[in-house]
Motif scaffolding. Structure first.
Motif, PDB file in Angstrom:
ATOM      1  N   VAL A 254      39.781  50.228  49.641  1.00 51.49           N
ATOM      2  CA  VAL A 254      40.523  50.943  48.598  1.00 51.49           C
ATOM      3  C   VAL A 254      39.539  51.747  47.744  1.00 51.49           C
ATOM      4  O   VAL A 254      38.561  51.190  47.223  1.00 51.49           O
ATOM      5  CB  VAL A 254      41.311  49.956  47.708  1.00 51.49           C
ATOM      6  N   PRO A 255      39.752  53.054  47.554  1.00 48.52           N
ATOM      7  CA  PRO A 255      38.837  53.867  46.731  1.00 48.52           C
ATOM      8  C   PRO A 255      38.811  53.379  45.286  1.00 48.52           C
ATOM      9  O   PRO A 255      39.794  52.828  44.781  1.00 48.52           O
ATOM     10  CB  PRO A 255      39.437  55.279  46.829  1.00 48.52           C
ATOM     11  N   LEU A 256      37.692  53.603  44.597  1.00 49.79           N
ATOM     12  CA  LEU A 256      37.533  53.124  43.213  1.00 49.79           C
ATOM     13  C   LEU A 256      38.629  53.621  42.275  1.00 49.79           C
ATOM     14  O   LEU A 256      39.143  52.827  41.471  1.00 49.79           O
ATOM     15  CB  LEU A 256      36.149  53.528  42.690  1.00 49.79           C
ATOM     16  N   PRO A 257      39.031  54.911  42.321  1.00 48.45           N
ATOM     17  CA  PRO A 257      40.107  55.342  41.401  1.00 48.45           C
ATOM     18  C   PRO A 257      41.408  54.575  41.635  1.00 48.45           C
ATOM     19  O   PRO A 257      42.112  54.256  40.668  1.00 48.45           O
ATOM     20  CB  PRO A 257      40.272  56.832  41.728  1.00 48.45           C
ATOM     21  N   THR A 258      41.711  54.267  42.873  1.00 48.47           N
ATOM     22  CA  THR A 258      42.935  53.524  43.171  1.00 48.47           C
ATOM     23  C   THR A 258      42.789  52.071  42.770  1.00 48.47           C
ATOM     24  O   THR A 258      43.774  51.408  42.415  1.00 48.47           O
ATOM     25  CB  THR A 258      43.269  53.623  44.679  1.00 48.47           C
ATOM     26  N   GLN A 259      41.553  51.557  42.791  1.00 48.44           N
ATOM     27  CA  GLN A 259      41.323  50.176  42.374  1.00 48.44           C
ATOM     28  C   GLN A 259      41.736  49.966  40.916  1.00 48.44           C
ATOM     29  O   GLN A 259      42.279  48.913  40.553  1.00 48.44           O
ATOM     30  CB  GLN A 259      39.848  49.803  42.563  1.00 48.44           C
ATOM     31  N   VAL A 260      41.494  50.981  40.071  1.00 55.25           N
ATOM     32  CA  VAL A 260      41.864  50.875  38.662  1.00 55.25           C
ATOM     33  C   VAL A 260      43.374  50.703  38.531  1.00 55.25           C
ATOM     34  O   VAL A 260      43.876  49.846  37.792  1.00 55.25           O
ATOM     35  CB  VAL A 260      41.401  52.128  37.888  1.00 55.25           C
ATOM     36  N   LYS A 261      44.129  51.504  39.259  1.00 57.37           N
ATOM     37  CA  LYS A 261      45.596  51.437  39.201  1.00 57.37           C
ATOM     38  C   LYS A 261      46.107  50.144  39.811  1.00 57.37           C
ATOM     39  O   LYS A 261      47.085  49.566  39.321  1.00 57.37           O
ATOM     40  CB  LYS A 261      46.188  52.643  39.929  1.00 57.37           C
ATOM     41  N   LEU A 262      45.429  49.688  40.845  1.00 60.98           N
ATOM     42  CA  LEU A 262      45.829  48.444  41.494  1.00 60.98           C
ATOM     43  C   LEU A 262      45.639  47.263  40.552  1.00 60.98           C
ATOM     44  O   LEU A 262      46.484  46.364  40.467  1.00 60.98           O
ATOM     45  CB  LEU A 262      45.002  48.255  42.769  1.00 60.98           C
ATOM     46  N   LEU A 263      44.536  47.283  39.806  1.00 60.42           N
ATOM     47  CA  LEU A 263      44.275  46.212  38.837  1.00 60.42           C
ATOM     48  C   LEU A 263      45.362  46.164  37.778  1.00 60.42           C
ATOM     49  O   LEU A 263      45.839  45.092  37.394  1.00 60.42           O
ATOM     50  CB  LEU A 263      42.909  46.434  38.190  1.00 60.42           C
TER      51      LEU A 263
END
Length: 484
Positions: A254-263
């Protein structure tokens, strides 16, 4: 007290027969039912008049139908065999239902003349049901080497099964760790099926298969017009997994920008569709999986530490196949059984030599590679036993050694090679001082096989590729072999 005469016995025979619990009927030589008792009528749901004078085929016995199809001197094989003892068969009731019975039958003769046939019928339907139940229970009790489709009797897998079972009872996020092909998807499904959300949906997504924008759309959905090609509103997989389990496979990609939204979704259980600002809530239990080392990725700044701790509440490592080699025969048997069900070719199993290759192979692709190797062997094998020559080159040690010998030249594979390969004694293609004997054996085997390379390989106990390598190495020409 005077006993009953034969005439008196005949007078009461009908009443005597009606005291029996088993069904009874008498068939005349032309195949018509001449006498029945009450038990038979009760068993099959017929009235007496429905049966008397009718051909006995009205009972639709499956065994009798098969006997008639096979032919014989008489219309019924009973009159050829003279008796049947405890023959299990099925009869058809008047209402169309099936009754499983044990049949005893005997021919009645007056001297040489056949006067009829008598049969008794015992209802064993309930006994058969109990037997089937017992067999089902036995299969369940004996299936201690399987767990929700996963196969393993080793201590490592038994520990894994216990952890999966316990994790399923919790609602906390689970992180499945393991190399590719170790069965992470099966483990995720097991957690879902055993958990409190089993009645809800099981939604999965491979995070490595999509680029960043498509991944966000798949996770959260998108609004109409959010991007080119977004012609309508689309539900995301988080939303679809509400009240169920959401399996994020390859979460390490998962790309880092999407990781923020996933969190944020994991913490608040709310999100917004791409191109929309209306918050949506969804209560889904998260099961993640990866074959990457997330802790190393966190240290390198490639994976958010807060997200890692959020998804790894219950980490479970699935052991690679090389760490549970004792499970390889079990897995092999299970896959062969499934392949036999799907294939017209039936395979009984592996030869001892092929199984030894399976057990000693490191299986970098794990269970998935094992399954692929058997699928390959099913295509190549020309008989019921899979032998070393039927295995793919990556598994067949003989092929690997032959390739190494050709690449490195003769006499270069010594004891140090055996040590480097973990102490395994691999059959070497070239061994100093053995060329004349090896060539002679090859020529003799080719002559015996009439030039057939597969048969030559069988005679020598090697595979077909090695036969061709040795022919090239020694300059063996088929024409000269067959003409000598």
């Amino acid at each position: 007290m005077r006993g009953m005469s034969e005439h008196e016995l005949n007078k009461f025979v009908g009443k005597i027969l009606n005291t029996m619990n088993d069904g009874f009927f008498l068939v005349s030589p032309d195949g018509r039912i001449a006498m029945v008792n009450d038990a038979l009528c009760r068993l099959l749901g017929y009235e007496r008049d429905d049966l008397l004078g009718k051909p006995c085929t009205v009972l639709k016995c499956d065994v009798c139908a098969k006997s008639r199809a096979e032919g014989g001197e008489h219309w019924c094989r009973l009159f050829d065999a003279t008796e049947e003892t405890r023959k299990q068969c099925c009869l058809v009731r008047k209402d169309g239902g099936l009754v499983k019975v044990l049949k005893n039958a005997s021919v009645l003769r007056d001297g040489e003349r056949i006067v009829g046939g008598v049969e008794t019928i015992t209802d064993v339907t309930e006994l058969c049901k109990r037997e089937e139940t017992i067999q089902d229970l036995k299969r369940i009790l004996d299936a201690d080497d399987t767990f929700m489709g996963m196969v393993g009797r080793s201590a490592a897998m038994q520990r894994t099964f216990t952890l999966l079972d316990k994790a399923a009872q919790s609602d906390a996020p689970v992180l499945l760790l393991g190399e590719s092909g170790t069965g992470k998807e099966l483990a995720a499904r097991a957690i879902h099926e055993l958990g409190p959300r089993k009645e809800g949906p099981f939604i999965q997504l491979n995070c490595a298969a999509l680029n960043e924008s498509l991944l966000e759309s798949e996770l959260f959905g998108h609004a109409k017009g959010a991007f080119t090609g977004a012609y309508r509103h689309r539900q995301g997989r988080f939303e679809a997994a509400d009240n169920g389990d959401f399996f994020l496979d390859e979460v390490g990609d998962v790309p880092l920008p999407t990781q923020v939204k996933l969190l944020r979704v994991l913490e608040t259980k709310s999100f917004e569709r791409v191109g929309d600002h209306k918050p949506i809530t969804a209560d889904a239990r998260i099961i993640s999986a990866t074959n990457r080392n997330l802790e190393d990725m966190v240290r390198r700044g490639e994976f958010r530490e807060d997200l890692y701790f959020r998804i790894a509440v219950i980490p479970i490592r699935l052991p690679p196949l090389r760490e549970r080699r004792e499970d390889i025969p079990l897995l092999t048997e299970a896959f062969i059984r499934k392949l036999n069900d799907k294939s017209s070719q039936k395979v009984a199993g592996l030869s001892p030599e092929a199984m030894q290759l399976f057990v000693s192979h490191d299986w970098p692709g794990n269970v998935r590679e094992l399954k692929s190797a058997l699928e390959y062997a099913f295509v190549v094998a020309d008989h019921e036993i899979i032998r070393p020559e039927h295995l793919p080159p990556a598994v067949s040690r003989e092929n690997v050694c032959a390739t190494r010998a050709v690449d490195r030249g003769p006499d270069t594979l010594g004891p140090q090679h055996a040590a480097a390969s973990g102490g395994r004694h691999e059959p070497l293609e070239v061994v100093q001082g053995e060329e004349p004997a090896e060539k002679a054996a090859l020529v003799e085997a080719l002559r015996k096989a009439g030039g057939n390379k597969s048969e030559t390989a069988r005679i020598l106990g090697i595979n077909r590729v090695t036969v061709m390598n040795r022919m090239r190495k020694y300059g063996v020409e088929m024409k000269k072999v067959l003409s000598s």
